[in-house]
Design a protein around this motif. Structure first.
Motif, mmCIF file in Angstrom:
data_model
loop_
_atom_site.group_PDB
_atom_site.id
_atom_site.type_symbol
_atom_site.label_atom_id
_atom_site.label_comp_id
_atom_site.label_asym_id
_atom_site.label_seq_id
_atom_site.Cartn_x
_atom_site.Cartn_y
_atom_site.Cartn_z
ATOM 1 N N GLY A 11 1.229 -1.290 -0.021
ATOM 2 C CA GLY A 11 0.137 0.454 0.254
ATOM 3 C C GLY A 11 1.043 1.109 -0.067
ATOM 4 N N LEU A 12 2.122 1.384 -0.150
ATOM 5 C CA LEU A 12 2.637 2.272 0.356
ATOM 6 C C LEU A 12 3.857 2.692 -1.329
ATOM 7 N N PRO A 13 3.402 3.991 -2.099
ATOM 8 C CA PRO A 13 4.303 3.605 -2.678
ATOM 9 C C PRO A 13 5.921 3.075 -3.189
ATOM 10 N N ASP A 14 5.905 2.884 -4.964
ATOM 11 C CA ASP A 14 7.474 2.508 -4.805
ATOM 12 C C ASP A 14 8.417 2.954 -4.647
ATOM 13 N N ARG A 15 8.740 4.591 -4.634
ATOM 14 C CA ARG A 15 9.354 5.005 -4.343
ATOM 15 C C ARG A 15 9.557 5.419 -2.463
ATOM 16 N N VAL A 17 8.616 2.450 -0.595
ATOM 17 C CA VAL A 17 9.279 1.682 0.112
ATOM 18 C C VAL A 17 10.914 1.468 -0.145
ATOM 19 N N ALA A 18 11.065 2.565 -1.701
ATOM 20 C CA ALA A 18 12.560 1.529 -1.368
ATOM 21 C C ALA A 18 12.994 3.630 -0.856
ATOM 22 N N GLU A 19 13.002 4.275 -0.517
ATOM 23 C CA GLU A 19 13.539 4.792 0.896
ATOM 24 C C GLU A 19 14.010 4.661 1.755
ATOM 25 N N CYS A 23 16.707 3.462 4.565
ATOM 26 C CA CYS A 23 17.262 3.847 5.633
ATOM 27 C C CYS A 23 17.732 2.489 6.069
ATOM 28 N N LEU A 24 17.074 1.671 6.377
ATOM 29 C CA LEU A 24 17.356 0.060 7.156
ATOM 30 C C LEU A 24 18.315 -0.172 6.967
ATOM 31 N N GLY A 77 16.069 10.660 11.184
ATOM 32 C CA GLY A 77 17.319 9.985 10.449
ATOM 33 C C GLY A 77 17.529 9.452 8.729
ATOM 34 N N ALA A 78 16.360 8.908 8.517
ATOM 35 C CA ALA A 78 15.812 8.889 7.227
ATOM 36 C C ALA A 78 16.493 9.710 6.289
ATOM 37 N N GLN A 79 15.625 10.851 6.808
ATOM 38 C CA GLN A 79 15.922 12.408 5.574
ATOM 39 C C GLN A 79 16.252 12.391 5.746
ATOM 40 N N THR A 80 17.499 12.424 6.662
ATOM 41 C CA THR A 80 18.965 12.500 6.405
ATOM 42 C C THR A 80 20.091 12.164 5.351
ATOM 43 N N ALA A 81 19.505 10.767 6.162
ATOM 44 C CA ALA A 81 20.190 9.371 4.451
ATOM 45 C C ALA A 81 20.427 10.025 3.471
ATOM 46 N N LEU A 82 19.012 10.143 3.243
ATOM 47 C CA LEU A 82 18.326 10.184 1.893
ATOM 48 C C LEU A 82 19.082 11.653 1.284
ATOM 49 N N ARG A 83 18.724 12.802 1.975
ATOM 50 C CA ARG A 83 19.413 14.072 1.565
ATOM 51 C C ARG A 83 21.275 13.913 1.633
ATOM 52 N N ARG A 84 21.818 13.196 1.935
ATOM 53 C CA ARG A 84 23.071 12.967 1.736
ATOM 54 C C ARG A 84 23.131 11.418 0.688
ATOM 55 N N LEU A 85 22.381 10.997 0.275
ATOM 56 C CA LEU A 85 22.699 10.425 -0.622
ATOM 57 C C LEU A 85 23.291 10.737 -2.078
ATOM 58 N N GLY A 86 23.975 10.679 -2.494
ATOM 59 C CA GLY A 86 25.012 11.284 -3.247
ATOM 60 C C GLY A 86 25.777 12.243 -2.944
#
Length: 351
Positions: A11-15, A17-19, A23-24, A77-86
């Protein structure tokens, strides 16, 4: 529904789920344990919020969704990890708020409070170059303190110029004198202390980085003795120190390093005279009030502790300035001695 300690992301969007999976992986790589019931709770709340990706979530959304503090910490923490990705230093330097993780440091660097875009971009160039020389865990705080001096300069230009300081090529010595006077006013009015006032002016001077033998040698990555050995280069540097900037069409005087130093010295001397006069008046007032109080109460006059503390502060500042000047003079003397020894050796070899 959990089965054998499994969490459903249906039920969650694919993006999204990937995020969450990424983060895990980041938390696991850092050896941080994430329990299954927390993932289930987070996925259930995200499913109710119908968010397409984590970066769109605000703290208010997390509170409204009923997430407790530890779950909100996981989301942040997940938002920080995604912001630092790349993220790389090249991409981070284009932003107004830098995540120093890309530069190998902790914390962030905020340049968004510098109003003028050209001035902000110039400070970015300085910060990008300065970060490579910094070490330790307090890099962010020390550099942010220096940038606050440029924020004061930016605010001074915004208040005192008709163009709000956006045309940097039109700046004149009048603008720098106005900045020094504004800093002195803020210090005297109690917005910040006298020591902070000295730091603000010194930090602005260091960031603006006037043309000098030390600055050119540092930027070129060579020792100062190299410039002293090549007299033609040394003459060019000395000429550039005295070369004025473009004339202000509004009638201001041309700016040069010598003129700015002269104006700064005059402004500091005037501020010292005003501060001395204020202290004299305060002392006379305190003596008069103290004498009146002693007459009424019959007690002895108290020691003027405030005056002693102010004198100690002035002496400490004067000692710091003399120590800095002595270190610069010793460095120049060492460089000149090294150049003299090289010339002597060259003459002896020719002889």
């Amino acid at each position: 529904m959990a089965v054998n300690r499994e969490a459903s992301l249906r039920g969650l969007p694919d993006r999204l789920v990937a995020e969450l999976l990424y983060c895990l992986q980041v938390r696991t790589a850092r050896e941080v344990k994430t329990r299954d019931h927390r993932i289930r709770h987070i996925s259930d709340r995200l499913r109710l919020l119908q968010v397409p990706r984590l970066e769109t979530l605000e703290d208010a959304d997390l509170v409204r969704a009923g997430l407790v503090d530890d779950l909100r910490m996981i989301i942040r923490g997940a938002q920080t990890a995604l912001r630092r990705l790349g993220a790389t230093p090249e991409t981070e330097r284009l932003k107004d708020i830098w995540d120093l993780f890309a530069f190998g440091h902790h914390g962030t660097l905020n340049l968004s409070r510098i109003h003028q875009r050209p001035l902000r971009e110039a400070v970015k160039v300085w910060a990008y170059d300065e970060l490579s020389r910094r070490r330790g865990r307090n890099v962010a705080s020390s550099m942010q303190n220096m940038i606050r001096g440029m924020e004061q300069l930016s605010e001074s230009l915004r208040l005192q110029r008709d163009d709000e300081g956006h045309q940097l090529r039109l700046l004149s010595r009048t603008d720098m004198v106005g900045f020094c006077n504004r800093v002195a006013f803020l210090a005297e009015s109690g917005v910040f202390g006298a020591h902070h006032r000295v730091n603000v002016i010194r930090d602005v001077r260091n960031i603006v980085n006037p043309i000098s033998v030390s600055a050119i040698a540092r930027q070129a990555g060579v020792d100062r003795s190299f410039l002293y050995r090549h007299r033609d280069l040394l003459e060019i540097v000395h000429a550039a120190e005295l070369e004025p900037a473009a004339q202000d069409p509004a009638g201001g005087s041309p700016v040069s390093r010598a003129s700015l130093q002269t104006d700064l010295t005059n402004a500091q001397a005037r501020n010292i005279r005003l501060a001395t006069r204020i202290q004299q008046l305060e002392k006379r007032l305190s003596q008069a009030l103290g004498a009146q109080a002693c007459q009424e109460s019959g007690l002895g006059a108290p020691a003027d502790i405030d005056e002693l503390q102010r004198k100690i502060t002035r002496l400490e500042q004067h000692s710091f300035e003399l120590t800095s000047a002595l270190e610069d003079a010793r460095s120049d003397l060492d460089a000149a001695r090294e150049a003299n020894r090289d010339l002597t050796r060259a003459l002896n070899q020719q002889g």
